[in-house]
Write a protein that holds these residues in place. Structure first.
Motif, PDB file in Angstrom:
ATOM      1  N   ARG B 113      29.363  59.566  43.647  1.00 28.76           N
ATOM      2  CA  ARG B 113      29.051  58.380  42.919  1.00 28.76           C
ATOM      3  C   ARG B 113      29.824  57.228  43.743  1.00 28.76           C
ATOM      4  N   TRP B 116      27.461  56.187  46.551  1.00 27.37           N
ATOM      5  CA  TRP B 116      26.341  55.372  46.101  1.00 27.37           C
ATOM      6  C   TRP B 116      26.897  53.859  45.565  1.00 27.37           C
ATOM      7  N   THR B 117      27.730  53.815  44.999  1.00 32.78           N
ATOM      8  CA  THR B 117      28.468  52.496  44.339  1.00 32.78           C
ATOM      9  C   THR B 117      28.722  51.541  45.578  1.00 32.78           C
ATOM     10  N   TRP B 120      25.338  50.348  46.873  1.00 33.03           N
ATOM     11  CA  TRP B 120      24.789  49.576  46.196  1.00 33.03           C
ATOM     12  C   TRP B 120      25.586  48.185  46.094  1.00 33.03           C
ATOM     13  N   THR B 121      26.841  48.205  46.167  1.00 31.29           N
ATOM     14  CA  THR B 121      27.510  46.763  46.137  1.00 31.29           C
ATOM     15  C   THR B 121      27.356  45.883  47.422  1.00 31.29           C
ATOM     16  N   PHE B 270      29.912  45.713  41.570  1.00 27.37           N
ATOM     17  CA  PHE B 270      30.624  47.233  41.383  1.00 27.37           C
ATOM     18  C   PHE B 270      30.749  47.594  40.006  1.00 27.37           C
ATOM     19  N   ASN B 271      30.762  46.788  39.279  1.00 26.11           N
ATOM     20  CA  ASN B 271      30.879  47.195  37.723  1.00 26.11           C
ATOM     21  C   ASN B 271      29.643  46.748  36.909  1.00 26.11           C
ATOM     22  N   THR B 288      21.011  57.139  40.781  1.00 21.54           N
ATOM     23  CA  THR B 288      21.440  55.787  40.565  1.00 21.54           C
ATOM     24  C   THR B 288      22.756  55.771  39.788  1.00 21.54           C
ATOM     25  N   GLU B 289      23.302  56.671  39.407  1.00 23.46           N
ATOM     26  CA  GLU B 289      24.568  56.526  38.665  1.00 23.46           C
ATOM     27  C   GLU B 289      25.672  55.956  39.331  1.00 23.46           C
ATOM     28  N   ILE B 290      26.440  54.593  38.909  1.00 26.61           N
ATOM     29  CA  ILE B 290      27.556  54.291  39.529  1.00 26.61           C
ATOM     30  C   ILE B 290      28.757  54.606  38.945  1.00 26.61           C
ATOM     31  N   LEU B 291      29.893  54.216  39.364  1.00 28.61           N
ATOM     32  CA  LEU B 291      31.038  54.761  38.866  1.00 28.61           C
ATOM     33  C   LEU B 291      31.187  54.215  37.370  1.00 28.61           C
ATOM     34  N   ILE B 317      38.618  52.799  39.163  1.00 33.96           N
ATOM     35  CA  ILE B 317      37.784  51.678  39.554  1.00 33.96           C
ATOM     36  C   ILE B 317      38.670  50.397  39.759  1.00 33.96           C
TER      37      ILE B 317
END
Lengths: 425, 339
Positions: B113, B116-117, B120-121, B270-271, B288-291, B317
């Motif tokens: 996760r 990918w996070t 994504w960021t 990020f969030n 596509t699951e982020i933290l 986080i």
């Protein structure tokens, strides 16, 4: 971002306090001098837009029988009802007296101590009349924590016109659906829509191979056994052989649309989909074009998950006696009969099925045989969380990211994590 | 502006705690000497900041410390304190130290996760920043209908995020969405926008960029307009071409603003819960699951709801973002930026 969460928490706290003020009826009296019920019964209903008007009316008619009692009907959206009830029930304020509980919620709530045991109370009335499958979900740890309201299951919906045009009989098995691909091809129709984003729809395939998520009696995780692997293979094969089309997102909309427009000839669905389906292009002018049959069999069995709703009483209610009486009334044969007449939902009492109006109801005729064959899920506190790992693995298998064997194994590993507190194997 | 925002985000936790602790300490004990003298001299200032300190302490401080405490226990729904009517159930969860953190950090789920996070960021922030800069530069001149362009570009910001995300979900729909209709109309096979792990990743980034560009645009346009035109004219007179002027005058001129918006944008992205959760629910599968969406799953979807592990994810986080902010500031300082 931090501040955002803080504000939300504050707003939530204020809202909670506000509901608490509203929810507190003040008069905690149970019975007045001559044994009449009094006080307020707050009832949280989770039924959808098409149904809530009827339930509100029926609930409030309880006041006619018991003039001393005031029924406070609150409709809570199904999706948020579980969390909302848990927060209110554990927080000590704002919880309802009576809650409409989905079958899988009962064990969850009961394990946390939120539900009042109903054995030997007024709520349980003529209990032998309830269908045994419906009664199963009301039990937790040897006690009764709910009373059945409605029952449902999944079945095979088919478009009669399209089947006729292709010269195909209503399929009894998944194999037959696969074999019919060629026959449908000439009309540019796909035989089947496979719901790829909701694990509830995966269960008929799992049961069809003779598997299950868990063996609750032997306390064993069974999803990663041979039948689990086979079930993943079956859904992948249906899509690969073009016997089925699927989506891993937006499954509900796409399934309904393609079935209603006649792009697919069959789908698996429940009684809650009937209204919407009949409004579609293929069925609007000809309701008889819709056929419903039992879910297709797999290589080792046939079955669909049993669903439905119950009534439960909050353990912290300050008006238990009236709540028990209210539950008894709501699940009585009379109210169940009216529910079927108005909403075509399936009753949970055997005696109601013998009523003429219920017997003649087309939806009941469709679904009763399916309900008789429905498979009970393991009624354990963790029941609800068992779906998420399946959803992930289903999508991964359908997109080709994971092989069926690995998917079943991973689902099993996730189950082991979720069930770590019990002595599951 | 740069200074204020940066600091309030980075050491938010520590700063508040210290401020609050000191304030109460002084009231309760009579410490002679410099502290008391400071109190006597500055009592008015203390009184003025007190409401802010108290409000921040209640709104941010309490939930934060409660979260950190829970992450060090085995609290879940079944063992926290509950009040059921007249029955009080005592909390039975126990302090278990860093066990939750150990479990999370030794599990592949967290690292998958996190990977990918980060992707994504970085993807979202870099593309958003570049697009915002290009658009801001284009709009930073006199042209006919500038107001219309500006409004059109700021529009995504004015729509509630969940509304636009639902609109995008319809556009992306594999079978009935307008994007695939157009592609198929042109003879190209439809794309599984949200149905394939890789495409779904691209799609969620695209939507977030669409949502984020207006903020970048507004901030950078403001920065561009604060650059005195004399500087650019002087550079032009000195024979600098357009690229050189942009590189050596414009970019340094907007640096303080851009470093701030990049930091803010990183923390927000990020969030960014709503885009992921509403568009794909973390799917297909968990690709596509982020933290944050995973932490949500633990504390709201599983039963019994796992408060401790979810809190531990939240603390991790927060730590990651604080670390990022510290290193980011340090690297900027090395480049001569004063924060």
């Amino acid at each position: 971002m931090r501040r955002g969460i803080g504000t939300t928490a504050l707003v939530a706290a204020i809202a909670l306090a506000a509901t608490a003020c509203g929810g507190e009826s003040g008069d905690g009296e149970k019975k007045n001098a001559n044994g009449e019920l009094s006080g307020t019964v707050e009832f949280w209903d989770t039924s959808g837009d098409a149904e809530k008007g009827f339930y509100k009316k029926v609930a409030e008619e309880f006041e006619d029988e018991h003039p001393g009692v005031e029924v406070k009907y609150v409709n809570v959206p199904f999706g948020e009802a579980s969390n909302k009830f848990k927060n209110a029930a554990g927080g000590g304020s704002g919880a309802p007296d009576v809650m409409r509980t989905e079958v899988a919620w009962v064990a969850d709530f009961a394990s946390l101590g939120y539900l009042a045991p109903l054995d030997d109370t007024a709520a349980v009335d003529d209990k032998d009349d309830y269908l045994p499958q419906a009664w199963g979900s009301t039990q937790y740890d040897g006690k009764t924590y709910a009373v059945p309201q409605v029952i449902d299951t999944l079945a095979l919906f088919y478009n009669k016109g399209l089947l006729e045009k292709a010269g195909v009989e209503v399929p009894q098995s998944i194999e037959e659906i696969k074999d019919s691909t060629k026959a449908f091809e000439k009309n540019d129709v796909t035989p089947f829509y496979l719901r790829g984003d909701d694990p509830y729809w995966f269960l008929p395939f799992l049961y069809g191979e003779g598997g299950d998520m868990l063996d609750a009696e032997a306390k064993k995780i069974t999803v990663d056994d041979e039948p689990g692997v086979k079930a993943f293979e079956v859904i992948k094969d249906l899509v690969d052989s073009e016997a089925a089309t699927t989506d891993t997102t937006n499954g509900w909309e796409n399934m309904q649309k393609s079935f209603k427009d006649g792009k697919v000839a069959m789908m698996i669905n429940g009684p809650w989909a009937i209204e919407d389906t009949l409004a579609g292009k293929q069925f609007k002018d000809d309701e008889d074009n819709l056929g419903v049959a039992a879910v297709p069999a797999g290589s080792a069995g046939q079955g669909a998950p049993q669903g439905g709703h119950n009534y439960s009483v909050y353990a912290g209610s300050d008006n238990l006696d009236a709540s028990y009486e209210f539950v008894k009334y709501m699940s009585s044969a009379e109210v169940q009969k009216r529910t079927t007449e108005e909403l075509s939902l399936l009753p949970t009492r055997a005696s109601v099925y013998e009523e003429k109006t219920v017997e003649d109801n087309q939806m009941v005729q469709f679904f009763k045989p399916a309900v008789d064959k429905a498979v009970e899920r393991p009624w354990i506190a963790e029941g609800n969380s068992l779906f998420e790992p399946l959803r992930v693995q289903m999508a991964d298998v359908l997109t080709g990211k994971t092989k069926p064997e690995a998917a079943a194994e991973k689902a099993g590993e996730e189950y082991a994590k979720l069930l770590k507190d019990g002595d599951w194997k | 502006m740069a200074v204020e925002t940066g600091q309030s985000v980075a050491p938010a936790a520590g700063g508040d705690a210290r401020g609050r602790g000191r304030g109460t300490g002084e009231k309760s004990s009579k410490v002679p000497g410099p502290l008391r003298r400071a109190m006597a001299t500055h009592w008015y200032a203390w009184a003025m900041v007190a409401p802010v300190v108290i409000v921040i302490g209640v709104i941010i401080g309490y939930p934060l410390f409660r979260g950190v405490w829970l992450s060090l226990t085995d609290a879940d729904e079944a063992n926290v304190a509950r009040t059921i009517g007249v029955n009080e159930i005592e909390a039975t969860y126990e302090f278990i130290g860093l066990e939750n953190y150990r479990a999370i950090l030794t599990d592949n789920v967290f690292w998958d996760r996190l990977g990918w996070t980060v992707l994504w960021t970085v993807g979202c922030v870099s593309v958003t920043f570049l697009l915002g800069l290009v658009l801001a530069t284009m709009l930073n001149r006199k042209l006919r209908g500038r107001a219309v362009y500006r409004i059109a570009i700021i529009l995504p910001w004015g729509i509630p995020a969940f509304v636009s995300v639902f609109a995008w979900q319809m556009l992306f729909n594999e079978k009935n969405g307008i994007l695939n209709r157009i592609l198929e109309g042109g003879g190209i096979e439809g794309v599984p926008w949200l149905g394939d792990p890789t495409w779904a990743k691209i799609s969620v980034i695209a939507v977030n960029v669409w949502l984020g560009v207006p903020f970048m645009l507004v901030a950078l346009l403001g920065a561009l307009q604060s650059i005195p035109s004399e500087l650019l004219e002087a550079a032009e007179v000195d024979g600098a071409n357009a690229w050189q002027r942009f590189r050596n005058v414009t970019l340094p001129g907007i640096r303080s603003v851009s470093s701030t918006v990049v930091l803010l944008s990183t923390i927000w992205t990020f969030n960014m819960f709503p885009v992921i959760y509403l568009l794909t629910r973390g799917g297909p599968g968990d690709s596509t699951e982020i933290l944050v969406t995973y932490a949500y799953r633990l504390s709201f979807l599983n039963s019994p709801r796992d408060f401790a592990t979810s809190a531990a994810w939240g603390v991790l986080i927060l730590l990651l973002l604080m670390l990022f902010a510290v290193f980011y500031r340090r690297s900027l300082r090395k480049q001569g930026e004063v924060w």
